[in-house]
Design an enzyme around this catalytic site. Sequence first.
Site, PDB file in Angstrom:
ATOM      1  N   ASN A 169     -63.463   2.495 -16.010  1.00 53.88           N
ATOM      2  CA  ASN A 169     -62.449   2.417 -17.064  1.00 53.88           C
ATOM      3  C   ASN A 169     -62.935   1.681 -18.316  1.00 53.88           C
ATOM      4  O   ASN A 169     -62.412   1.921 -19.401  1.00 53.88           O
ATOM      5  CB  ASN A 169     -61.205   1.717 -16.483  1.00 53.88           C
TER       6      ASN A 169
ATOM      7  N   ASP B  93     -64.911  -7.119 -15.414  1.00 53.53           N
ATOM      8  CA  ASP B  93     -64.709  -7.027 -16.862  1.00 53.53           C
ATOM      9  C   ASP B  93     -65.736  -7.913 -17.553  1.00 53.53           C
ATOM     10  O   ASP B  93     -66.179  -8.923 -16.999  1.00 53.53           O
ATOM     11  CB  ASP B  93     -63.283  -7.475 -17.232  1.00 53.53           C
TER      12      ASP B  93
ATOM     13  N   ILE C  40     -55.215  -0.147 -19.768  1.00 51.06           N
ATOM     14  CA  ILE C  40     -55.108   0.884 -18.732  1.00 51.06           C
ATOM     15  C   ILE C  40     -55.720   0.383 -17.416  1.00 51.06           C
ATOM     16  O   ILE C  40     -55.157   0.588 -16.338  1.00 51.06           O
ATOM     17  CB  ILE C  40     -55.804   2.185 -19.212  1.00 51.06           C
TER      18      ILE C  40
ATOM     19  N   ASP D  35     -70.776  -6.881 -17.207  1.00 48.45           N
ATOM     20  CA  ASP D  35     -71.014  -6.018 -18.360  1.00 48.45           C
ATOM     21  C   ASP D  35     -71.516  -4.684 -17.805  1.00 48.45           C
ATOM     22  O   ASP D  35     -72.597  -4.638 -17.194  1.00 48.45           O
ATOM     23  CB  ASP D  35     -72.065  -6.665 -19.273  1.00 48.45           C
ATOM     24  N   VAL D  36     -70.765  -3.626 -18.005  1.00 56.35           N
ATOM     25  CA  VAL D  36     -71.137  -2.348 -17.377  1.00 56.35           C
ATOM     26  C   VAL D  36     -72.430  -1.759 -17.937  1.00 56.35           C
ATOM     27  O   VAL D  36     -72.961  -0.803 -17.376  1.00 56.35           O
ATOM     28  CB  VAL D  36     -70.003  -1.279 -17.467  1.00 56.35           C
TER      29      VAL D  36
ATOM     30  N   LYS E 106     -67.238  10.349 -24.810  1.00 57.80           N
ATOM     31  CA  LYS E 106     -66.225  10.814 -23.851  1.00 57.80           C
ATOM     32  C   LYS E 106     -66.461  12.268 -23.440  1.00 57.80           C
ATOM     33  O   LYS E 106     -66.145  12.660 -22.311  1.00 57.80           O
ATOM     34  CB  LYS E 106     -64.825  10.621 -24.420  1.00 57.80           C
TER      35      LYS E 106
ATOM     36  N   SER F 264     -61.085  10.952 -22.142  1.00 57.93           N
ATOM     37  CA  SER F 264     -60.097  10.826 -23.222  1.00 57.93           C
ATOM     38  C   SER F 264     -59.754  12.229 -23.689  1.00 57.93           C
ATOM     39  O   SER F 264     -60.518  13.175 -23.432  1.00 57.93           O
ATOM     40  CB  SER F 264     -60.723  10.033 -24.378  1.00 57.93           C
TER      41      SER F 264
ATOM     42  N   TYR G 182     -67.402   8.261 -30.524  1.00 56.55           N
ATOM     43  CA  TYR G 182     -66.521   8.162 -29.343  1.00 56.55           C
ATOM     44  C   TYR G 182     -66.387   9.538 -28.677  1.00 56.55           C
ATOM     45  O   TYR G 182     -66.465   9.652 -27.454  1.00 56.55           O
ATOM     46  CB  TYR G 182     -65.167   7.629 -29.797  1.00 56.55           C
TER      47      TYR G 182
HETATM   48  P1  NAD Z   1     -58.566  -2.062 -23.753  1.00 56.27           P
HETATM   49  O1  NAD Z   1     -59.364  -2.442 -24.945  1.00 56.27           O
HETATM   50  O2  NAD Z   1     -57.174  -2.562 -23.607  1.00 56.27           O
HETATM   51  O3  NAD Z   1     -59.345  -2.422 -22.420  1.00 56.27           O
HETATM   52  C1  NAD Z   1     -60.724  -2.163 -22.273  1.00 56.27           C
HETATM   53  C2  NAD Z   1     -61.287  -3.196 -21.319  1.00 56.27           C
HETATM   54  O4  NAD Z   1     -62.695  -2.911 -21.162  1.00 56.27           O
HETATM   55  C3  NAD Z   1     -61.168  -4.639 -21.842  1.00 56.27           C
HETATM   56  O5  NAD Z   1     -60.640  -5.476 -20.817  1.00 56.27           O
HETATM   57  C4  NAD Z   1     -62.605  -5.015 -22.188  1.00 56.27           C
HETATM   58  O6  NAD Z   1     -62.877  -6.400 -22.020  1.00 56.27           O
HETATM   59  C5  NAD Z   1     -63.389  -4.151 -21.196  1.00 56.27           C
HETATM   60  N1  NAD Z   1     -64.784  -3.919 -21.608  1.00 56.27           N
HETATM   61  C6  NAD Z   1     -65.238  -3.602 -22.855  1.00 56.27           C
HETATM   62  N2  NAD Z   1     -66.587  -3.513 -22.839  1.00 56.27           N
HETATM   63  C7  NAD Z   1     -66.976  -3.776 -21.558  1.00 56.27           C
HETATM   64  C8  NAD Z   1     -68.231  -3.850 -20.904  1.00 56.27           C
HETATM   65  N3  NAD Z   1     -69.386  -3.666 -21.587  1.00 56.27           N
HETATM   66  N4  NAD Z   1     -68.271  -4.128 -19.585  1.00 56.27           N
HETATM   67  C9  NAD Z   1     -67.112  -4.346 -18.896  1.00 56.27           C
HETATM   68  N5  NAD Z   1     -65.894  -4.312 -19.460  1.00 56.27           N
HETATM   69  C10 NAD Z   1     -65.823  -4.025 -20.780  1.00 56.27           C
HETATM   70  O7  NAD Z   1     -58.615  -0.445 -23.769  1.00 56.27           O
HETATM   71  P2  NAD Z   1     -57.760   0.648 -22.988  1.00 56.27           P
HETATM   72  O8  NAD Z   1     -56.978   1.370 -23.983  1.00 56.27           O
HETATM   73  O9  NAD Z   1     -57.105   0.055 -21.802  1.00 56.27           O
HETATM   74  O10 NAD Z   1     -58.942   1.628 -22.525  1.00 56.27           O
HETATM   75  C11 NAD Z   1     -59.341   1.815 -21.177  1.00 56.27           C
HETATM   76  C12 NAD Z   1     -60.138   3.121 -21.105  1.00 56.27           C
HETATM   77  O11 NAD Z   1     -59.290   4.221 -21.455  1.00 56.27           O
HETATM   78  C13 NAD Z   1     -61.313   3.172 -22.071  1.00 56.27           C
HETATM   79  O12 NAD Z   1     -62.396   3.850 -21.461  1.00 56.27           O
HETATM   80  C14 NAD Z   1     -60.764   3.978 -23.226  1.00 56.27           C
HETATM   81  O13 NAD Z   1     -61.766   4.565 -23.998  1.00 56.27           O
HETATM   82  C15 NAD Z   1     -59.906   4.975 -22.481  1.00 56.27           C
HETATM   83  N6  NAD Z   1     -58.869   5.597 -23.314  1.00 56.27           N
HETATM   84  C16 NAD Z   1     -57.916   4.854 -23.930  1.00 56.27           C
HETATM   85  C17 NAD Z   1     -56.952   5.496 -24.700  1.00 56.27           C
HETATM   86  C18 NAD Z   1     -55.846   4.753 -25.404  1.00 56.27           C
HETATM   87  O14 NAD Z   1     -55.096   5.368 -26.171  1.00 56.27           O
HETATM   88  N7  NAD Z   1     -55.661   3.460 -25.188  1.00 56.27           N
HETATM   89  C19 NAD Z   1     -56.994   6.879 -24.859  1.00 56.27           C
HETATM   90  C20 NAD Z   1     -57.987   7.601 -24.219  1.00 56.27           C
HETATM   91  C21 NAD Z   1     -58.919   6.950 -23.444  1.00 56.27           C
END
Ligand code: NAD
Length: 255
Positions: free
Chosen positions: A94, A37, A18, A67-68, A163, A146, A159
């Site tokens: 994100n 990231d 995302i 690292d956030v 969230k 989420s 989780y």
């Molecule tokens: P993803 O795993 O594809 O991407 C997550 C990214 O966050 C990765 O590039 C990872 O390297 C990075 N990351 C992880 N820990 C980190 C840290 N400590 N510091 C910096 N970067 C870090 O996941 P996604 O599905 O793209 O999720 C993006 C956001 O959307 C997240 O917050 C997730 O919880 C939320 N979300 C996703 C979904 C879904 O269905 N995919 C649904 C609801 C919410």
Amino acid sequence: MNRLSDRVALVTGASSGIGNAIAAAFGREGASVVVADVRREPKLDGERSVFGKLDDADAESRYVETDVTDEEDVQAAVETAVTEFGGLDILVNNAGIYYQYEAHETPTEAFDEIQAVNLRGTFLCSKAAVPALRDSVNPKIINLSSILGLVGDGKSAAYCASKGGVSNLTRGMALDYADDEINVNALAPGIIKTAQNAEWRENDPELLADWERRTPWPRFGDPEDVADAAVFLASDRSDFVTGHVLSVDGGWTAQ
Ligand code: NAD
């Protein structure tokens, strides 16, 4: 379209999924983008990373290994936006992680890690960004909550807690910064096809069927569906929207 011309955006976790789609969409709308990231290098999708998409859009961009959960890293990411691009207008919190365990089986370390990345990371990045956002003419914070920040689900208590915290952190911060006219909103995606859930979608037919049954729209979401909503919340079309958690879930939470 150039709905974000001359804006500078910082998107965390934008190497993949995302965040990658949001960074690319912002670039197409004219923004300069700092991709922050935890990975040493941005993830490749085939031979291309998020920077391939940003280059296609002729967008200025920088990568900061961040690292956030680390305050110094987060500060450095904000400073990169300010020193390289002259300021910060849009922060997208994100970065996020997801594990599946029933509550009593959740390793305490996993519970802590989810809160640290999803909730504390959102807080730390926002805290670091507010001084720069106060200097922006159209400042925006967009948090990734989420559907599980709005309703509960099985095997996801840690989780859901993180969230749910992001949803209400969004509302609290919206009130703190309303006088400064910093819009603080959240997106609440449903099932979006990314690496975060790929293993379950591919290898757990029972869970896949359950997710399909609970998504009224006849498909799961794509990262671009969330990116479109992020562009709205980042643009001046949402200037009177603050403290809102916008579902992008194909109707999951309408039931
Ligand atoms: P993803 O795993 O594809 O991407 C997550 C990214 O966050 C990765 O590039 C990872 O390297 C990075 N990351 C992880 N820990 C980190 C840290 N400590 N510091 C910096 N970067 C870090 O996941 P996604 O599905 O793209 O999720 C993006 C956001 O959307 C997240 O917050 C997730 O919880 C939320 N979300 C996703 C979904 C879904 O269905 N995919 C649904 C609801 C919410």
